[in-house]
Design a protein around this motif. Structure first.
Motif, PDB file in Angstrom:
ATOM      1  N   ARG A  70       0.827  -1.211   0.000  1.00 10.29           N
ATOM      2  CA  ARG A  70       0.000   0.000   0.000  1.00 10.29           C
ATOM      3  C   ARG A  70       0.860   1.259   0.000  1.00 10.29           C
ATOM      4  NH1 ARG A  70      -4.307  -2.140   4.581  1.00 10.29           N
ATOM      5  NH2 ARG A  70      -5.541  -3.477   3.176  1.00 10.29           N
ATOM      6  N   LEU A  71       1.944   1.233   0.746  1.00 11.09           N
ATOM      7  CA  LEU A  71       2.840   2.391   0.785  1.00 11.09           C
ATOM      8  C   LEU A  71       3.444   2.658  -0.583  1.00 11.09           C
ATOM      9  CD1 LEU A  71       4.431   4.559   2.365  1.00 11.09           C
ATOM     10  CD2 LEU A  71       6.115   2.776   2.915  1.00 11.09           C
ATOM     11  N   PHE A  72       3.900   1.603  -1.260  1.00 17.62           N
ATOM     12  CA  PHE A  72       4.554   1.780  -2.552  1.00 17.62           C
ATOM     13  C   PHE A  72       3.570   2.159  -3.660  1.00 17.62           C
ATOM     14  CE2 PHE A  72       8.418   0.623  -0.735  1.00 17.62           C
ATOM     15  CZ  PHE A  72       9.435   0.741  -1.663  1.00 17.62           C
ATOM     16  N   SER A  73       2.282   1.980  -3.418  1.00 19.02           N
ATOM     17  CA  SER A  73       1.315   2.448  -4.410  1.00 19.02           C
ATOM     18  C   SER A  73       1.308   3.965  -4.500  1.00 19.02           C
ATOM     19  CB  SER A  73      -0.091   1.938  -4.060  1.00 19.02           C
ATOM     20  OG  SER A  73      -0.603   2.594  -2.897  1.00 19.02           O
ATOM     21  N   HIS A  74       1.879   4.627  -3.492  1.00 17.31           N
ATOM     22  CA  HIS A  74       1.956   6.087  -3.494  1.00 17.31           C
ATOM     23  C   HIS A  74       3.336   6.592  -3.934  1.00 17.31           C
ATOM     24  CE1 HIS A  74      -1.950   6.396  -1.565  1.00 17.31           C
ATOM     25  NE2 HIS A  74      -1.558   5.547  -0.642  1.00 17.31           N
ATOM     26  N   ALA A  75       4.288   5.679  -4.148  1.00 15.82           N
ATOM     27  CA  ALA A  75       5.631   6.073  -4.599  1.00 15.82           C
ATOM     28  C   ALA A  75       5.602   6.399  -6.089  1.00 15.82           C
ATOM     29  CB  ALA A  75       6.637   4.974  -4.311  1.00 15.82           C
ATOM     30  N   ARG A  76       6.350   7.391  -6.492  1.00 13.34           N
ATOM     31  CA  ARG A  76       6.373   7.813  -7.894  1.00 13.34           C
ATOM     32  C   ARG A  76       7.755   7.804  -8.510  1.00 13.34           C
ATOM     33  NH1 ARG A  76       2.154   6.516  -7.129  1.00 13.34           N
ATOM     34  NH2 ARG A  76       0.145   7.548  -7.420  1.00 13.34           N
ATOM     35  N   ARG A  77       8.800   7.783  -7.700  1.00 12.58           N
ATOM     36  CA  ARG A  77      10.150   7.745  -8.247  1.00 12.58           C
ATOM     37  C   ARG A  77      11.098   7.099  -7.251  1.00 12.58           C
ATOM     38  NH1 ARG A  77      13.078  13.059  -7.202  1.00 12.58           N
ATOM     39  NH2 ARG A  77      11.815  14.193  -5.677  1.00 12.58           N
ATOM     40  N   VAL A  78      12.189   6.582  -7.785  1.00  6.35           N
ATOM     41  CA  VAL A  78      13.202   5.930  -6.967  1.00  6.35           C
ATOM     42  C   VAL A  78      14.238   6.973  -6.547  1.00  6.35           C
ATOM     43  CG1 VAL A  78      15.007   4.174  -6.916  1.00  6.35           C
ATOM     44  CG2 VAL A  78      12.863   3.740  -8.131  1.00  6.35           C
ATOM     45  N   THR A  79      14.447   7.073  -5.259  1.00 11.19           N
ATOM     46  CA  THR A  79      15.484   7.952  -4.738  1.00 11.19           C
ATOM     47  C   THR A  79      16.462   7.112  -3.928  1.00 11.19           C
ATOM     48  OG1 THR A  79      14.317   8.419  -2.664  1.00 11.19           O
ATOM     49  CG2 THR A  79      13.801   9.825  -4.564  1.00 11.19           C
ATOM     50  N   ASN A  80      17.616   7.697  -3.616  1.00  9.03           N
ATOM     51  CA  ASN A  80      18.583   6.986  -2.776  1.00  9.03           C
ATOM     52  C   ASN A  80      17.968   6.660  -1.421  1.00  9.03           C
ATOM     53  OD1 ASN A  80      20.771   6.812  -4.552  1.00  9.03           O
ATOM     54  ND2 ASN A  80      21.424   8.896  -4.083  1.00  9.03           N
ATOM     55  N   GLY A  81      17.210   7.616  -0.885  1.00  8.36           N
ATOM     56  CA  GLY A  81      16.569   7.377   0.400  1.00  8.36           C
ATOM     57  C   GLY A  81      15.602   6.214   0.342  1.00  8.36           C
ATOM     58  N   LEU A  82      14.822   6.125  -0.725  1.00 11.87           N
ATOM     59  CA  LEU A  82      13.863   5.030  -0.858  1.00 11.87           C
ATOM     60  C   LEU A  82      14.586   3.688  -0.911  1.00 11.87           C
ATOM     61  CD1 LEU A  82      10.668   4.861  -2.961  1.00 11.87           C
ATOM     62  CD2 LEU A  82      12.359   3.063  -3.241  1.00 11.87           C
ATOM     63  N   VAL A  83      15.630   3.609  -1.714  1.00 13.24           N
ATOM     64  CA  VAL A  83      16.352   2.342  -1.877  1.00 13.24           C
ATOM     65  C   VAL A  83      16.995   1.904  -0.568  1.00 13.24           C
ATOM     66  CG1 VAL A  83      18.336   1.260  -2.984  1.00 13.24           C
ATOM     67  CG2 VAL A  83      16.745   2.620  -4.337  1.00 13.24           C
ATOM     68  N   TRP A  84      17.709   2.800   0.088  1.00 12.72           N
ATOM     69  CA  TRP A  84      18.471   2.405   1.270  1.00 12.72           C
ATOM     70  C   TRP A  84      17.592   2.194   2.489  1.00 12.72           C
ATOM     71  CZ3 TRP A  84      22.841   0.287   0.494  1.00 12.72           C
ATOM     72  CH2 TRP A  84      23.636   0.676  -0.594  1.00 12.72           C
ATOM     73  N   PHE A  85      16.585   3.011   2.673  1.00 16.80           N
ATOM     74  CA  PHE A  85      15.674   2.780   3.804  1.00 16.80           C
ATOM     75  C   PHE A  85      14.840   1.519   3.583  1.00 16.80           C
ATOM     76  CE2 PHE A  85      16.130   7.448   4.826  1.00 16.80           C
ATOM     77  CZ  PHE A  85      16.780   7.229   6.032  1.00 16.80           C
ATOM     78  N   ASN A  86      14.528   1.209   2.325  1.00 16.95           N
ATOM     79  CA  ASN A  86      13.820  -0.035   2.033  1.00 16.95           C
ATOM     80  C   ASN A  86      14.707  -1.237   2.349  1.00 16.95           C
ATOM     81  OD1 ASN A  86      11.351  -1.300   0.724  1.00 16.95           O
ATOM     82  ND2 ASN A  86      12.955  -2.153  -0.561  1.00 16.95           N
TER      83      ASN A  86
END
Length: 200
Positions: A70-86
């Motif tokens: 559900r959270l990723f349904s609101h994601a629109r782009r890949v950032t360094n923060g998204l990758v590393w926190f994931n």
């Protein structure tokens, strides 16, 4: 990693990778369920701590999978923060099979329950920055904002329950387990009492 060129396909790849890791985590947990060598129902019943620990952790990982989707349904782009926190979240979740096996093998001893509570708290803490990244870089709609507000509020309350559960575990391991079960129950419900309390 570029913030601008990956877009939705990149988000899909990150989510697919996460789905695979979560599936492996659940598979590892079920492989810890060892059948008794002796025949008879009584020998199966002696394994109830292992089955109970597995059921609780399966629910917990399942709740994370649902909310991650559900959270990723609101994601629109890949950032360094998204990758590393994931990745940090996945690392935290990958520790659950070990703490689950230890909890069942030690029949919910105090030390095993403390370790288990720590393994519950760690992913809750790592989920917060991941959601903040997606909230700041993802969909900017009223529905997305409502989702983030409700889930972040629930996440804070869940973290508090885990923190309360640690000292309670020192008094009784089952009190700590009850706190973990309450958190799973709150996230499992489509609309929890917390949402009803705040009215949105």
């Amino acid at each position: 990693m570029s913030d601008d060129t990956e877009g939705q396909p990149g988000v899909g790849r990150v989510e697919a990778f996460s789905d695979g890791v979560l599936a492996i985590i659940i598979t590892i947990m079920v492989l810890e369920l060892k059948a008794p060598e002796e025949p008879g129902v009584e020998h199966l019943l002696r394994l109830w701590p292992v089955f109970f620990a597995y059921a609780l952790s399966f629910t917990y990982v399942g709740v994370y999978w649902v909310n991650h989707h559900r959270l990723f349904s609101h994601a629109r782009r890949v950032t360094n923060g998204l990758v590393w926190f994931n990745l940090l979240l996945l690392f935290a979740l990958s520790l659950i099979p070990f703490s689950t096996a230890y909890l069942g093998a030690q029949h919910f001893s105090r030390d095993a329950t403390l370790l288990y509570m720590a393994s519950m708290l760690f992913p809750a803490l790592t989920y917060i920055p991941l959601q903040n990244v997606i909230r700041n870089t993802g969909a900017n709609t009223a529905n997305a904002e409502t989702y983030h507000r409700q889930t972040q509020r629930k996440g804070v309350i869940a973290t508090i329950i885990y923190l309360v559960g640690v000292p309670l575990t020192l008094l009784s391991p089952w009190a700590g387990i009850a706190c973990a079960a309450i958190v799973a129950f709150l996230w499992f419900l489509p609309r929890s009492p917390i949402d009803n309390l705040f009215g949105d």
